[in-house]
Design a protein around this motif. Structure first.
Motif, mmCIF file in Angstrom:
data_model
loop_
_atom_site.group_PDB
_atom_site.id
_atom_site.type_symbol
_atom_site.label_atom_id
_atom_site.label_comp_id
_atom_site.label_asym_id
_atom_site.label_seq_id
_atom_site.Cartn_x
_atom_site.Cartn_y
_atom_site.Cartn_z
ATOM 1 N N GLY A 25 0.799 -1.216 0.000
ATOM 2 C CA GLY A 25 0.000 0.000 0.000
ATOM 3 C C GLY A 25 0.832 1.265 0.000
ATOM 4 N N ALA A 26 1.932 1.221 -0.729
ATOM 5 C CA ALA A 26 2.833 2.377 -0.795
ATOM 6 C C ALA A 26 3.076 2.732 -2.260
ATOM 7 C CB ALA A 26 4.155 2.044 -0.100
ATOM 8 N N THR A 27 3.939 3.690 -2.479
ATOM 9 C CA THR A 27 4.316 4.086 -3.832
ATOM 10 C C THR A 27 5.728 3.581 -4.122
ATOM 11 O OG1 THR A 27 5.328 6.153 -3.100
ATOM 12 C CG2 THR A 27 2.957 6.214 -3.632
ATOM 13 N N PRO A 28 6.096 3.484 -5.390
ATOM 14 C CA PRO A 28 7.486 3.152 -5.717
ATOM 15 C C PRO A 28 8.463 4.158 -5.101
ATOM 16 C CG PRO A 28 6.118 2.803 -7.640
ATOM 17 C CD PRO A 28 5.247 3.481 -6.595
ATOM 18 N N GLY A 29 8.060 5.414 -5.006
ATOM 19 C CA GLY A 29 8.906 6.430 -4.377
ATOM 20 C C GLY A 29 9.190 6.117 -2.923
ATOM 21 N N PHE A 30 8.191 5.578 -2.225
ATOM 22 C CA PHE A 30 8.403 5.189 -0.827
ATOM 23 C C PHE A 30 9.442 4.075 -0.751
ATOM 24 C CE2 PHE A 30 7.581 2.430 2.782
ATOM 25 C CZ PHE A 30 7.696 3.331 3.831
ATOM 26 N N LEU A 31 9.345 3.084 -1.629
ATOM 27 C CA LEU A 31 10.327 2.004 -1.632
ATOM 28 C C LEU A 31 11.732 2.527 -1.930
ATOM 29 C CD1 LEU A 31 8.372 -0.903 -3.352
ATOM 30 C CD2 LEU A 31 9.042 -0.712 -0.948
ATOM 31 N N ARG A 32 11.824 3.468 -2.850
ATOM 32 C CA ARG A 32 13.138 4.075 -3.130
ATOM 33 C C ARG A 32 13.649 4.801 -1.889
ATOM 34 N NH1 ARG A 32 10.913 4.619 -8.272
ATOM 35 N NH2 ARG A 32 9.979 6.635 -7.833
ATOM 36 N N ALA A 62 17.440 5.193 2.659
ATOM 37 C CA ALA A 62 17.662 5.324 4.102
ATOM 38 C C ALA A 62 18.391 4.097 4.675
ATOM 39 C CB ALA A 62 16.334 5.535 4.819
ATOM 40 N N GLY A 63 18.620 3.084 3.842
ATOM 41 C CA GLY A 63 19.366 1.914 4.279
ATOM 42 C C GLY A 63 18.542 0.832 4.949
ATOM 43 N N LEU A 64 17.224 0.941 4.880
ATOM 44 C CA LEU A 64 16.381 -0.066 5.521
ATOM 45 C C LEU A 64 16.398 -1.376 4.740
ATOM 46 C CD1 LEU A 64 14.406 -0.844 7.748
ATOM 47 C CD2 LEU A 64 12.563 0.034 6.307
ATOM 48 N N ILE A 65 16.240 -1.285 3.443
ATOM 49 C CA ILE A 65 16.276 -2.476 2.592
ATOM 50 C C ILE A 65 17.149 -2.186 1.379
ATOM 51 C CG2 ILE A 65 14.041 -3.429 3.300
ATOM 52 C CD1 ILE A 65 12.788 -2.169 0.827
ATOM 53 N N ARG A 72 9.827 -11.175 0.161
ATOM 54 C CA ARG A 72 8.735 -11.038 1.147
ATOM 55 C C ARG A 72 9.266 -10.461 2.452
ATOM 56 N NH1 ARG A 72 6.077 -16.761 0.008
ATOM 57 N NH2 ARG A 72 7.961 -17.303 1.106
ATOM 58 N N TYR A 73 10.455 -10.878 2.866
ATOM 59 C CA TYR A 73 11.043 -10.332 4.093
ATOM 60 C C TYR A 73 11.210 -8.816 3.959
ATOM 61 C CZ TYR A 73 14.421 -9.082 7.644
ATOM 62 O OH TYR A 73 15.061 -8.457 8.688
ATOM 63 N N GLN A 74 11.753 -8.358 2.850
ATOM 64 C CA GLN A 74 11.933 -6.921 2.646
ATOM 65 C C GLN A 74 10.598 -6.193 2.643
ATOM 66 O OE1 GLN A 74 14.183 -7.255 -1.007
ATOM 67 N NE2 GLN A 74 16.041 -6.530 0.028
ATOM 68 N N LEU A 75 9.578 -6.824 2.101
ATOM 69 C CA LEU A 75 8.261 -6.178 2.073
ATOM 70 C C LEU A 75 7.670 -6.063 3.473
ATOM 71 C CD1 LEU A 75 6.632 -7.557 -1.175
ATOM 72 C CD2 LEU A 75 7.927 -5.454 -0.803
ATOM 73 N N ARG A 76 7.895 -7.054 4.317
ATOM 74 C CA ARG A 76 7.411 -6.948 5.712
ATOM 75 C C ARG A 76 8.115 -5.796 6.425
ATOM 76 N NH1 ARG A 76 7.617 -12.499 5.562
ATOM 77 N NH2 ARG A 76 9.556 -12.592 6.748
ATOM 78 N N ILE A 77 9.401 -5.671 6.215
ATOM 79 C CA ILE A 77 10.174 -4.583 6.835
ATOM 80 C C ILE A 77 9.678 -3.230 6.312
ATOM 81 C CG2 ILE A 77 12.498 -3.568 6.971
ATOM 82 C CD1 ILE A 77 12.207 -6.056 8.685
ATOM 83 N N ALA A 78 9.519 -3.113 5.003
ATOM 84 C CA ALA A 78 9.041 -1.854 4.408
ATOM 85 C C ALA A 78 7.629 -1.525 4.869
ATOM 86 C CB ALA A 78 9.107 -1.935 2.883
ATOM 87 N N ALA A 79 6.780 -2.551 5.016
ATOM 88 C CA ALA A 79 5.404 -2.316 5.475
ATOM 89 C C ALA A 79 5.394 -1.776 6.897
ATOM 90 C CB ALA A 79 4.593 -3.608 5.388
ATOM 91 N N VAL A 93 5.384 5.717 9.199
ATOM 92 C CA VAL A 93 5.263 6.957 8.412
ATOM 93 C C VAL A 93 3.808 7.410 8.383
ATOM 94 C CG1 VAL A 93 5.474 7.920 6.078
ATOM 95 C CG2 VAL A 93 7.350 6.576 7.057
ATOM 96 N N ASP A 94 2.886 6.462 8.238
ATOM 97 C CA ASP A 94 1.463 6.805 8.243
ATOM 98 C C ASP A 94 1.031 7.427 9.573
ATOM 99 O OD1 ASP A 94 1.256 5.856 5.673
ATOM 100 O OD2 ASP A 94 0.188 4.001 6.221
#
Length: 104
Positions: free
Chosen positions: A28-35, A40-43, A57-64, A70-71
């Motif tokens: 539920g984010a934008t490609p810009g959020f993933l960038r 920021a070094g998270l993923i 999937r692991y990276q997506l859980r961390i990003a989520a 952020v929300d």
């Protein structure tokens, strides 16, 4: 890097199966959020042979988790740091428990 494409790879939590667009849609984010979380070094997404970002999937859980923060009003950089610290704490607690049980 040429990963195998067998069905067992799709069960692998660390297999980079998702494109940026699909990954963003899934959390539920934008490609810009993933960038931004990458910067920021998270993923660190892997790159396909064509240079496209691929996420596991692991990276997506961390990003989520970062997106949730952020929300709630946390700046992206701070959210990434919080998630990194949460992940480190979880690893330390798991290791501590293994040491307590004599598994290490």
């Amino acid at each position: 890097m040429k990963p195998s494409h067998g069905p067992d790879r799709l069960d692998d939590d660390d297999y980079p199966a998702y494109t940026m667009g699909r990954a963003a849609e899934m959390i539920g984010a934008t490609p810009g959020f993933l960038r931004a979380v990458g910067e920021a070094g998270l993923i660190t997404p892997l790159r396909s042979d064509g240079g496209h970002r691929r996420y596991s999937r692991y990276q997506l859980r961390i990003a989520a988790r970062a997106r949730e923060l952020v929300d709630q009003g946390t700046p992206v950089e701070a959210a990434c740091r919080i998630v990194i610290l949460e992940d480190q704490l979880e690893d330390a607690l798991r290791l501590n428990e293994e040491l307590r049980r004599g598994e290490v």
